[in-house]
Design an enzyme around this catalytic site. Structure first.
Site, PDB file in Angstrom:
ATOM      1  N   SER A 123      33.728  42.216  42.402  1.00  0.00           N
ATOM      2  CA  SER A 123      32.615  41.707  41.616  1.00  0.00           C
ATOM      3  C   SER A 123      33.223  41.226  40.312  1.00  0.00           C
ATOM      4  CB  SER A 123      31.600  42.812  41.369  1.00  0.00           C
ATOM      5  OG  SER A 123      30.665  42.368  40.439  1.00  0.00           O
ATOM      6  N   ARG A 124      33.205  39.903  40.101  1.00  0.00           N
ATOM      7  CA  ARG A 124      33.964  39.371  38.968  1.00  0.00           C
ATOM      8  C   ARG A 124      33.273  39.570  37.621  1.00  0.00           C
ATOM      9  NH1 ARG A 124      34.624  35.191  42.804  1.00  0.00           N
ATOM     10  NH2 ARG A 124      36.410  35.796  44.057  1.00  0.00           N
ATOM     11  N   VAL A 125      31.951  39.592  37.608  1.00  0.00           N
ATOM     12  CA  VAL A 125      31.281  39.712  36.309  1.00  0.00           C
ATOM     13  C   VAL A 125      30.465  40.990  36.158  1.00  0.00           C
ATOM     14  CG1 VAL A 125      31.175  37.251  35.785  1.00  0.00           C
ATOM     15  CG2 VAL A 125      29.372  38.273  37.138  1.00  0.00           C
ATOM     16  N   THR A 156      30.596  31.870  44.754  1.00  0.00           N
ATOM     17  CA  THR A 156      29.962  33.084  44.208  1.00  0.00           C
ATOM     18  C   THR A 156      30.884  33.811  43.229  1.00  0.00           C
ATOM     19  OG1 THR A 156      30.672  34.103  46.270  1.00  0.00           O
ATOM     20  CG2 THR A 156      28.357  33.543  46.077  1.00  0.00           C
ATOM     21  N   ASP A 157      30.312  34.842  42.567  1.00  0.00           N
ATOM     22  CA  ASP A 157      31.085  35.612  41.575  1.00  0.00           C
ATOM     23  C   ASP A 157      31.705  36.859  42.195  1.00  0.00           C
ATOM     24  OD1 ASP A 157      30.100  33.927  39.448  1.00  0.00           O
ATOM     25  OD2 ASP A 157      28.199  34.962  39.708  1.00  0.00           O
TER      26      ASP A 157
END
Ligand code: ATP
Ligand code: MG
Length: 516
Positions: free
Chosen positions: A376-378, A350-351
């Protein structure tokens, strides 16, 4: 007397030859096999020579299943439903088709099982013009077909929207022990999609329940109905009492439904509740067909199964319709163990993850999000400009607060500035608390963040923070009864105007506090 006209022998032969030539001698290939044994939903079939993996097969008693394993002399099939007893000798027919679903717009608002049969007591009649067939497994969109995640998916939950924002097309994991509020976050997010915020496109929601009790499912559907969220939601359910194959295919089917809408350019949100139970169902199937067991007895390709599923979540480029699938898989941990096999697998696919902690839940910090371990990477790219600027400072203040808090256990003599930071951190933690079903709009979230950074709550005792917050919310709601976002929308392009507008609102609000 009537004269009978006999044919001569030559004529008779000619006539017979003519008939013989017109007979259609082409044989029709019907591929069928015979059941040899049935054990625990797994059927061993011999003679089924021309089938592929995942191919749907039909039994002559009406039951259906799909192919799980093929070897030289037999095929293993798992049953999706059992109409009548299947015995040795029952015929099985191949269909030449991978297991697929027939879907149309009529599915919106319905509760269905993994074969898309309605389980809400009403018939499901597909609208012919929009009916399509989708295989349950499909290649994920390639990199060239995808666009960038740039639109927020508002959960309405302050802590998430401000600190761990989610973008449309993202895959964000909800992870935590039993009873820490994972499902509640997912349901609140669905409910929040009712409010169209900032002129964004509406989101079609799919809630996929895997291996839960029927009573749990019923109460979730009842809540969605209560908040009129079923109008744009589809529930796909394979409960604990359904065949294990149904539990196994249900998230794949939910994703296919999502793809149907994504291909039409819609934005879709899918919740998989939860993937641990999905992994259990796959483990059960694999052990039944005697595949070698790997770590924690899961089959070796469990990672591949989940990555195939989650890769199908995507944000498509404008050229490809601009639709999206946002996936929120849920994973239950045992005693906060994030390093177990399935959790680490899914964290890496997951991101980002939203980590819920039992201790925080018991301390009354609800939603019990551990902000330090959640990322939350994006999603940050999808936050609005104002939110990104204001949220950045809150994130910084919270991380300094956590640092100092661990420090204070050893040293009580902290300097004044550090004490101020601790007090600010405590107040931010209070403000990020939120009760269930009480979602916030972007404008309200912005206002709160702005008020924190401008010190509105600094001189308020911790116990009164929530009271002042509620007063501020009510003040703004009465001032902008029609649309809270007026505040935001009117100043969409100019940060300074918005800032002075917010300052003015805050000053007015402070005046109301002083007069009381
Ligand atoms: P399970 O592991 O059993 O599926 P879960 O992690 O999905 O549990 P929920 O069922 O969402 O947890 O929530 C557990 C309980 O906590 C529920 O009774 C719910 O009402 C309560 N709860 C969840 N979020 C909040 C909140 N923000 N404020 C107050 N109560 C909450
Ligand atoms: Mg749950």
């Amino acid at each position: 007397m009537k004269k009978i006209n006999f044919m001569n022998p030559d004529e008779i032969i000619q006539e017979i030859e003519k008939k013989l030539w017109t007979i259609n001698t082409k044989s029709k290939l019907t591929n069928f096999g015979i059941v040899e044994s049935v054990t625990d939903e797994i059927v061993t079939v011999s003679g089924l020579s021309n089938v592929g993996y995942y191919e749907k097969v039909e039994f002559d008693n009406g039951s259906i299943g799909f192919v799980l394993d093929i070897s030289e002399d037999r095929v293993l099939i798992i049953l999706l439903n059992t109409i009548k007893n299947i015995n040795c000798g029952t015929k099985v027919f191949s269909t030449g088709k991978v297991l697929d679903i027939t879907i149309s717009n009529e599915i919106i608002g319905r509760v269905v099982d993994a074969l898309l049969q309605p389980i809400d007591g009403k018939p499901l009649v597909h609208e012919i013009s929009s009916t399509k067939h989708y295989p349950i497994e499909r290649y994920a969109p390639g990199i060239t077909q995808r666009g960038t995640v740039n639109t927020p998916l508002k959960t309405g939950i302050k802590a998430i929207d401000i600190l761990i924002p989610i973008g449309r097309g993202q895959r964000e994991l909800l992870i935590g022990d039993r009873g820490t509020g994972k499902t509640s976050i997912a349901i609140d997010t669905i409910i929040n999609q009712k409010k169209i915020d900032m002129g964004l496109k509406k989101v079609i929601c799919i809630y996929c329940s895997i291996g839960q009790k029927k009573s749990n499912l019923a109460s979730i559907v009842a809540q969605l109905k209560k908040f009129q969220a079923m109008e744009y939601t589809i529930v796909v359910a394979a409960t604990a009492s359904d065949p294990v194959a149904m539990q196994y295919i249900s998230p794949l089917v939910a994703c296919s439904i999502g793809e149907y809408f994504m291909d039409k350019g819609e934005d879709v949100l899918i919740i998989y509740d939860d993937l641990i139970k999905h992994a259990w169902s796959y483990r059960q199937i694999s052990l039944l067909i005697k595949r070698p067991a790997g770590r924690e007895a899961y089959p070796g390709d469990i990672f591949y199964l989940h990555s195939r599923l989650l890769e199908r979540a995507a944000k498509m480029s404008d050229k490809n319709g601009g639709g999206s699938i946002t996936a929120l898989p849920i994973v239950e941990t045992q005693e906060n163990d994030l390093s177990a096999y399935i959790p680490t697998n899914i964290i890496s696919i997951t991101d980002g993850q939203i980590y819920l902690e039992y201790d925080l839940f018991n301390l009354g910090i609800r939603p019990a999000i551990n902000v330090g371990l959640s990322v939350s990477r994006v999603g940050g790219k999808a936050q609005t400009k104002f939110m990104k600027e204001l949220a950045g400072s809150i994130r910084l203040e919270l991380s300094r607060f956590r640092e100092l808090q661990s420090f204070i256990q050893f040293d009580n003599e902290l300097e004044k500035i550090s004490l101020q930071k601790i007090e600010r951190g405590k107040r931010i933690t209070e403000i990020l608390k939120q009760s269930q079903y009480d979602t916030y709009s972007e404008a309200l979230e912005l206002l709160l963040v702005f008020s924190i950074t401008n010190g509105l709550f600094d001189n308020v005792s911790i116990a009164d923070v929530i009271i002042i917050e509620q007063k501020l919310v009510n003040f703004i709601k009465t001032k902008y009864p029609k649309n809270l976002n007026e505040l935001l929308m009117s100043n969409k392009t100019n940060y300074n105007t918005l800032k002075s507008e917010l300052e003015k609102e805050l000053k007015d609000f402070k005046a109301t506090l002083n007069t009381k």
